[in-house]
Design an enzyme around this catalytic site. Structure first.
Site, short mmCIF file in Angstrom:
data_model
loop_
_atom_site.label_atom_id
_atom_site.label_comp_id
_atom_site.label_asym_id
_atom_site.label_seq_id
_atom_site.Cartn_x
_atom_site.Cartn_y
_atom_site.Cartn_z
N HIS A 171 0.62 -1.03 0.13
CA HIS A 171 0.19 0.44 0.29
C HIS A 171 0.40 1.05 0.30
CE1 HIS A 171 0.09 0.02 4.49
NE2 HIS A 171 0.27 0.98 4.50
N ASP B 86 -0.33 -8.04 1.33
CA ASP B 86 -0.32 -6.00 1.78
C ASP B 86 1.91 -6.11 1.65
OD1 ASP B 86 0.34 -3.60 1.30
OD2 ASP B 86 -0.37 -2.75 3.83
N GLY C 143 3.34 6.61 8.15
CA GLY C 143 4.54 6.97 7.15
C GLY C 143 5.55 5.57 7.78
N ASN C 144 5.03 4.42 9.48
CA ASN C 144 6.24 3.50 9.48
C ASN C 144 5.58 2.35 8.53
OD1 ASN C 144 6.00 5.15 12.57
ND2 ASN C 144 8.19 3.76 11.66
N SER C 145 4.75 2.70 8.05
CA SER C 145 4.32 0.80 6.94
C SER C 145 5.03 0.66 6.35
CB SER C 145 3.31 2.13 5.91
OG SER C 145 2.01 1.65 6.31
N GLY D 272 -9.60 -25.07 -4.11
CA GLY D 272 -11.00 -24.91 -4.61
C GLY D 272 -12.15 -25.11 -3.73
N VAL D 273 -12.50 -24.42 -2.58
CA VAL D 273 -13.37 -24.50 -2.22
C VAL D 273 -14.18 -23.23 -1.75
CG1 VAL D 273 -12.61 -27.40 -1.91
CG2 VAL D 273 -12.20 -25.59 0.17
N ILE E 18 -15.09 -21.21 1.67
CA ILE E 18 -15.57 -22.47 3.79
C ILE E 18 -15.93 -21.23 3.84
CG2 ILE E 18 -13.66 -24.15 3.00
CD1 ILE E 18 -11.61 -21.91 4.76
#
Length: 490
Positions: free
Chosen positions: A116, A146, A218-220, A276-277, A279
Site C-alpha cells: 500500500h 500487503d 509513515g512507518n508502513s 478450490g473451495v 469455506i
C-alpha cells in the site's frame, strides 16, 4: 474489524479496561539501552517516497456555476481559446505524494516495503540513512499480504539486514521498530510483542504480530527487530482513533513475509496453493446441528467444478478437520495451510461427512486470480403466488419454471425457494432473505416443500436445537444454522 486501517488511515476509538496484574520476580529487566542495536540497524532502513499523477475531471463544471449554466459555457470557451489543444481542452493534473518505510535485505539493493506504500505510484524513490537518494523499480508485489519488493542500483554494496524466525519470539519479548513516521526520517521506537496470530480482517491470510512499539503514519513497510537485530516483522497497520499511535500496531510476521518475498524474487509474483473451495466458520450452532462435540474445522460451502477439491471428492457440507497432517481448529487456518503448500503436492485431507470421518487425497494446484461472478436476481419480477408452507419464519415454495428463470437456475437444479421471511424470526436473525434457495437441510437434499417440512420435523424429533441449511444465493453457496423457535415447540 472495520476499525482496522492501514497506517496511512484513521480508525475508530476503542476503550479497553484492563485488570492490573502484579509483576513477578521472573520478569526480565528492560535493556539498559537500545543505542548499540539502533546504530547497527539504522543504515539498512530507508524512507520510501512515491508520486502519482492524478487527472482531474474537467467536465464536473466550474466552481460557483451549476451544470448547464450560460456562465459555465462562457468560461469554458474562454479557457479553450487559451489552451489551444486539439479539442480546445487541456487536461488538468495534480500530483499525489505519499511516504513510507522499507529496509534493505541484500547488498545488491533489494528493498522490502508494504504494497500500500507504492500502490498506483508512477515514481518510487528511496532515501538512505546517509541522505543518498535512489530511483527504485518495483520487482513485484502481493496485495493479499500487503508486501512489495523494490530494487535500486547503487555503485557500492549497501548495508542490509536479515530475517529472523518470528515463531521463536514470545509474547512479552522486546522489539525495536525503525521507520519514517510523518516523514521525519529514521526514527527508533521500542516495545514488546503484545500478541500473536491476530486476524484484523484485512485479507484471507491474516496472521499478524501485535506490538505496543510506537508506530505512526509513515512507518508502513518498516522493520520490526528482535534483540538480536533480526527482522521478525514488517510494520503494516495500526489501530487508532486518529491515525496516530495508541500502542496497538500490527506487523506481518517474518515467517510469512519471507515466503512471499522469496517467490516474488524468483517468479515475479506469489505462487500459492489452491484447493478450490469456499469455506465458512463452524459455529457452536452449526456444530450442534451436526452433532459435533465442539466447534472446530472449516465448513465447505461450495466446491469449484474441476478444482483439486472436486477431483478429490470433497463435497459441499464436508467439515475439513485436518489438512496435510495439521489440525484445522479454526476456519481461518485452512487458507494459510493451503496457500503455503507446494504446487503439485498430494496431501491427505480429513473431513467429517454425515457423521463419519473420511480421508481424501488432494493434489494442490496453483491459485489463479479469478473475477467474482455476481448474478442479478430477477425474483422481484415474479408475481406472488401465495405461500405454500411457512417453516421457522420462512415462506417456502417449490421451484417452477418462472422462478427458475427469475433466479437463472438450470432445469435440473433442485431445492425450495424462500419467498418471504418474517421479521424477528429465527430465519431473519440468521440473514436469510427472499430469493434464497434451500438445497439441503442438515446434509440431506430437499427438492420440495414437503421434503423440507418432513426433514425439519425429523430433526426436531431427534432433539436438535437447530438445523443446518445449505443455501444458494446469486451463484454461491453458504451454510446457515437456524435455531428452532421456542414458541413453535409444543
Amino acid at each position: 474489524m472495520s476499525s482496522i486501517r492501514h497506517i496511512f488511515m484513521g480508525a475508530l476509538v476503542v476503550v479497553l479496561t484492563a485488570a492490573a496484574i502484579p509483576a513477578t520476580v521472573f520478569a526480565k529487566e528492560a535493556p539498559a539501552s537500545f543505542a548499540d542495536l539502533a546504530e547497527k540497524l539504522l543504515p539498512a532502513v530507508v524512507n520510501v517516497y512515491t508520486k502519482q499523477t492524478i487527472n482531474i475531471d474537467r467536465d464536473r463544471g466550474f466552481p460557483g456555476f451549476p451544470p448547464g449554466s450560460p456562465f459555465e459555457e462562457f468560461f469554458k470557451r474562454f479557457e479553450d481559446r487559451n489552451n489551444g489543444d486539439e479539442d480546445g481542452r487541456r487536461p488538468r493534473t495534480r500530483q499525489r505524494m505519499s511516504l513510507g518505510s522499507g529496509f534493505i535485505i541484500s547488498s545488491e539493493g533489494i528493498i522490502v516495503t508494504n504494497n500500500h506504500v507504492i500502490e498506483d505510484a508512477d515514481e518510487v524513490s528511496v532515501r538512505m540513512h546517509d541522505g543518498t537518494e535512489y530511483d527504485a523499480e518495483i520487482v513485484g508485489k502481493d496485495t493479499k499480504v500487503d508486501l512489495a519488493v523494490l530494487r535500486v542500483k547503487a555503485k557500492k554494496p549497501l548495508p542490509y539486514v536479515t530475517f529472523g524466525d518470528d515463531t521463536k519470539s514470545r509474547v512479552g519479548d522486546w522489539v525495536v521498530a525503525i521507520g519514517n513516521p510523518y516523514g521525519l526520517g529514521g526514527t527508533v521506537t521500542a516495545g514488546i510483542i503484545s500478541a500473536r496470530n491476530r486476524d484484523i480482517n484485512s485479507g484471507p491470510y491474516d496472521d499478524y504480530l501485535q506490538t505496543d512499539a510506537s508506530i505512526n503514519r509513515g512507518n508502513s513497510g518498516g522493520p520490526m527487530f528482535n534483540m538480536d537485530g533480526e527482522v521478525i516483522g514488517i510494520n503494516t497497520a495500526i489501530y487508532s482513533p486518529s491515525g496516530g499511535n495508541i500502542g496497538i500496531g500490527f506487523a506481518v510476521p517474518s515467517s510469512q513475509a519471507k515466503r512471499v518475498i522469496d517467490q516474488i524474487l524468483e517468479y515475479g509474483h506469489v505462487r500459492r496453493g489452491w484447493l478450490g473451495v469456499t469455506i465458512q466458520a463452524v459455529t457452536e450452532e452449526i456444530a450442534e446441528s451436526l452433532g459435533l462435540d465442539e466447534a472446530r474445522g472449516a465448513l465447505v460451502s461450495t466446491v469449484n467444478n474441476g478444482s483439486p477439491a472436486d477431483d478429490a471428492g470433497i463435497e459441499s457440507g464436508d467439515i475439513i478437520l485436518e489438512f496435510d497432517g495439521k489440525d484445522v481448529e479454526e476456519m481461518r487456518e485452512l487458507p494459510r495451510l493451503v496457500a503455503d503448500t507446494e504446487i503439485g503436492k498430494t496431501v491427505k485431507v480429513k473431513v467429517l461427512r454425515k457423521g463419519k470421518i473420511k480421508t481424501l487425497k488432494v493434489t494442490i494446484a496453483e491459485l489463479k486470480e479469478d473475477d467474482e461472478v455476481a448474478v442479478p436476481s430477477k425474483l422481484d419480477k415474479k408475481k406472488d403466488q401465495g405461500p405454500e408452507k411457512s417453516l421457522l419464519g420462512m415462506t417456502l415454495e417449490n421451484l417452477d419454471r418462472e422462478t427458475r428463470e427469475a433466479l437463472n437456475l438450470d432445469e435440473d437444479f433442485q431445492g425450495v425457494v424462500i419467498t418471504h421471511v418474517e421479521r424477528y424470526s429465527p430465519s431473519s436473525e440468521r440473514g436469510l432473505r427472499r430469493g434464497d434457495v434451500i438445497v439441503e437441510i442438515t446434509q440431506v437434499e430437499v427438492s420440495t416443500v414437503e421434503e423440507a417440512r418432513k426433514r425439519i420435523e425429523e430433526l426436531r424429533a431427534m432433539g436438535r436445537k437447530s438445523i443446518l441449511l445449505k443455501v444458494y444465493r446469486r451463484g454461491s453457496y453458504s451454510h446457515v444454522a437456524v435455531s428452532f423457535d421456542e414458541e413453535e415447540e409444543q
